[in-house]
Design a protein around this motif. Structure first.
Motif, short mmCIF file in Angstrom:
data_model
loop_
_atom_site.label_atom_id
_atom_site.label_comp_id
_atom_site.label_asym_id
_atom_site.label_seq_id
_atom_site.Cartn_x
_atom_site.Cartn_y
_atom_site.Cartn_z
N SER A 93 16.52 -0.33 1.49
CA SER A 93 17.80 -0.80 2.00
C SER A 93 18.67 -1.31 0.84
O SER A 93 18.16 -1.94 -0.10
N ALA A 94 19.99 -1.08 0.96
CA ALA A 94 20.93 -1.52 -0.07
C ALA A 94 20.95 -3.04 -0.22
O ALA A 94 21.42 -3.56 -1.22
N ARG A 95 20.38 -3.75 0.79
CA ARG A 95 20.41 -5.22 0.70
C ARG A 95 19.49 -5.74 -0.40
O ARG A 95 19.63 -6.88 -0.83
N TYR A 96 18.51 -4.92 -0.83
CA TYR A 96 17.57 -5.39 -1.85
C TYR A 96 18.04 -4.97 -3.23
O TYR A 96 17.96 -3.79 -3.60
N LYS A 97 18.57 -5.92 -3.99
CA LYS A 97 19.08 -5.59 -5.33
C LYS A 97 17.92 -5.34 -6.27
O LYS A 97 18.00 -4.49 -7.15
N THR A 98 16.84 -6.11 -6.12
CA THR A 98 15.62 -5.85 -6.89
C THR A 98 14.52 -5.49 -5.89
O THR A 98 14.62 -5.82 -4.70
N LEU A 99 13.49 -4.84 -6.38
CA LEU A 99 12.50 -4.24 -5.49
C LEU A 99 11.14 -4.92 -5.52
O LEU A 99 10.21 -4.51 -4.82
N ASN A 100 11.02 -5.95 -6.32
CA ASN A 100 9.73 -6.62 -6.51
C ASN A 100 9.09 -7.08 -5.20
O ASN A 100 7.89 -6.90 -5.00
N ASP A 101 9.89 -7.67 -4.31
CA ASP A 101 9.32 -8.20 -3.07
C ASP A 101 8.76 -7.07 -2.20
O ASP A 101 7.72 -7.22 -1.56
N LEU A 102 9.46 -5.95 -2.19
CA LEU A 102 8.97 -4.81 -1.41
C LEU A 102 7.64 -4.33 -1.96
O LEU A 102 6.70 -4.04 -1.21
N LEU A 103 7.57 -4.23 -3.30
CA LEU A 103 6.33 -3.77 -3.93
C LEU A 103 5.19 -4.75 -3.66
O LEU A 103 4.09 -4.35 -3.26
N ASP A 104 5.46 -6.05 -3.86
CA ASP A 104 4.42 -7.07 -3.62
C ASP A 104 3.89 -6.98 -2.19
O ASP A 104 2.69 -7.05 -1.97
N GLU A 105 4.80 -6.84 -1.27
CA GLU A 105 4.39 -6.84 0.14
C GLU A 105 3.48 -5.65 0.44
O GLU A 105 2.44 -5.80 1.10
N ALA A 106 3.86 -4.47 -0.05
CA ALA A 106 3.04 -3.28 0.21
C ALA A 106 1.70 -3.38 -0.53
O ALA A 106 0.65 -3.05 0.03
N GLN A 107 1.74 -3.87 -1.76
CA GLN A 107 0.50 -3.98 -2.55
C GLN A 107 -0.48 -4.99 -1.95
O GLN A 107 -1.68 -4.86 -2.14
N HIS A 108 0.06 -5.97 -1.27
CA HIS A 108 -0.78 -6.97 -0.63
C HIS A 108 -1.70 -6.29 0.39
O HIS A 108 -2.84 -6.69 0.60
N VAL A 109 -1.19 -5.24 1.03
CA VAL A 109 -1.97 -4.51 2.03
C VAL A 109 -2.73 -3.36 1.38
O VAL A 109 -3.89 -3.10 1.69
N PHE A 110 -2.07 -2.67 0.46
CA PHE A 110 -2.66 -1.48 -0.17
C PHE A 110 -2.37 -1.55 -1.67
O PHE A 110 -1.26 -1.21 -2.11
N PRO A 111 -3.34 -2.04 -2.47
CA PRO A 111 -3.06 -2.33 -3.88
C PRO A 111 -2.52 -1.14 -4.69
O PRO A 111 -1.67 -1.33 -5.56
N ASN A 112 -2.99 0.06 -4.41
CA ASN A 112 -2.58 1.20 -5.23
C ASN A 112 -1.21 1.76 -4.80
O ASN A 112 -1.08 2.94 -4.46
N THR A 113 -0.22 0.89 -4.79
CA THR A 113 1.14 1.26 -4.38
C THR A 113 2.06 1.24 -5.59
O THR A 113 1.92 0.40 -6.47
N ASP A 114 3.01 2.15 -5.60
CA ASP A 114 4.03 2.13 -6.65
C ASP A 114 5.41 2.31 -6.00
O ASP A 114 5.52 2.79 -4.87
N LEU A 115 6.44 1.91 -6.72
CA LEU A 115 7.82 2.08 -6.26
C LEU A 115 8.32 3.47 -6.65
O LEU A 115 8.06 3.92 -7.78
N ALA A 116 9.08 4.12 -5.77
CA ALA A 116 9.74 5.38 -6.12
C ALA A 116 11.00 5.02 -6.94
O ALA A 116 11.98 4.54 -6.39
#
Lengths: 304, 304
Positions: free
Chosen positions: B272-295
């Motif tokens: 979403s355009a509301r997220y200027k940085t993506l760290n929180d999205l990555l942290d949240e997904a990695q918390h559930v599935f560690p082998n996650t990366d950002l596109a």
């Protein structure tokens, strides 16, 4: 009053690295008039901090993709960002069908109305008149129906000579009539000529946008004496045959148009992707009309 | 064999500065498969040196503008750059009408044929099978008809154990049969088991592309055990209500999908355009599935 144009795209049919398809934002008295809207225009607006929310009027010259493919995305983003105000769209008639078809399949119900004004590619017409500008279409000679646009500032009111006006104790209620050019008759019946009480405002300026066109004297009359002429210059003159075949103009010809119509300034754009650098195009046009500049993306050109 | 994906766009509905609408180029054995084509995709390809001329297959998941508005411009540029080879387009059926309407009004007669393959949003289907890959649609749950795609490498032939094969003087003409798994009987009638003469090729890899969708277990079965799962993660989980309302997924849910289907790697995008940085999205997904990366746009992710 602000009267300046910001270039958002300067490439012809195909984009190249660092040159986007055609789009320009004309700022007249802090209102933005978007002229053409090639693919990626909304991204260019983000890049150059041109606020989409300040656009109330969009003008599309013709239906080649490099002049309108960014429009649906821009209209969608305005909707998603909460626009409610009507948007005036001046364009060839079939664009309505194209827009409505795409919104039908994306199931988008715009939250704001689009007011369509269809351009006639065969005869010039005043298509917009407001407090700040008059806009007329310029029928051009391209492979498909195509119109340019000329934006003419409205003549501003005369300016009061404050000291004189106060000295004569002219009532404030009369000021607006003075600004419109009336003489003032005082209590003793003495007439004070308007030009002793006011000065003329600056001469109105004009901006002509001649997108894709063959060099064709039929549109010269309409842009006579224009302050700034934007004219396409897709090719160098050594590609005149190709320019004719594709209904485009060379840099030499763009310079020649500026000379023939007595423009004050010329801005050239719509550069073919074959030109990695633009120096030769600029040199060629300047050779004919010295006061020429290149339409460079992200730059703003004041019209004076 | 090359099997990697380059991200060309990672934004959801509206672009923001430095994030474009969705597009990805999957490289399978040096052939490019374009997946979705948001506005500005051709400019992104120029920026990241992804050659449009190497694309023979385009897949469009659905008809929201952020997934296809760059297509007409790309198709036009391929035409103007002289493409003659057919192009296979896998897409919702109405896209044909949209494309044809726009080319009608721009009077464009493409020099190359588009071969349309219409996707069925209701049931999975193999839509492409060639020497390198099999592609299946994944019916997703979005506001309008939408399919993801899963790309499965073809199983490669077995590899000869060169020394053994030469030692036994097996004729070269027999090599292709060995690679397919046949045993070899020599002149004396002795049978040599295939697995003494060849080794297995690498296990085929797979890439699943789950664009816009509600979290919905119905598509999990089809992507079970996928090597790399691309999954949209439009919102943080604190916006679950908004995700449900707009038929999107949260980063937490994307991680949960990866866990449930036993993916090896997860790539999240469509931010979403509301997220200027993506760290929180990555942290949240990695918390559930560690082998996650950002596109991240311009980055290439090998699938292993």
């Amino acid at each position: 009053m602000k009267f300046e144009v910001t270039i958002l795209g300067s490439s012809s049919a195909t984009p190249i690295f660092n040159r986007n398809p055609t789009a320009q934002a004309l700022n007249v008295n802090e209102r933005l008039y978007l002229i053409d809207c090639g693919e990626g225009t909304q991204q260019q607006m983000l890049r150059y901090e041109v606020k989409a929310s300040r656009i109330d009027h969009i003008f599309i010259s013709h239906l080649h993709g490099d002049h309108y493919l960014g429009l649906i995305g821009l209209l969608s983003s305005l909707h998603l960002n909460g626009r409610k105000d009507p948007l005036k769209l001046f364009c060839p008639e079939p664009l309505k069908e194209i827009i409505e078809l795409q919104f039908k399949y994306s199931e988008t119900n715009l939250q704001y109305p689009i007011e369509y004004y269809f351009t006639d590619p065969l005869k010039p017409a005043v298509i917009l008149e407001n407090h700040d500008v008059t806009v007329e279409t310029i029928p051009l000679n391209h492979r498909i129906a195509c119109t340019g646009f000329i934006f003419k500032e409205k003549k501003r009111l005369r300016k009061l000579m404050k000291e004189k006006v106060e000295q004569l104790h002219i009532p404030i209620e009369f000021y607006s009539r003075l600004k419109k050019g009336e003489d003032y008759t005082d209590a003793k019946g003495r007439v004070h000529k308007n030009d002793e009480l006011t000065t003329d405002s600056a001469a109105p300026r004009s901006y002509a946008y001649c997108s894709d066109t063959l060099y064709d004297e039929r549109y010269f009359n309409q842009i006579q004496g224009v302050n700034m002429l934007y004219h396409e210059a897709t090719f160098l003159h050594n590609m005149l045959d190709r320019a004719r075949e594709t209904h485009h103009t060379t840099a030499w010809q763009a310079g020649d148009v500026a000379v023939k119509v007595g423009a004050h300034e010329l801005l050239i754009g719509h550069f073919s992707a074959r030109y990695k650098t633009l120096n030769d195009l600029l040199d060629e046009a300047q050779h004919v009309f010295p006061n020429t500049d290149l339409a460079i993306e992200g730059r703003t050109y004041p019209i004076s």
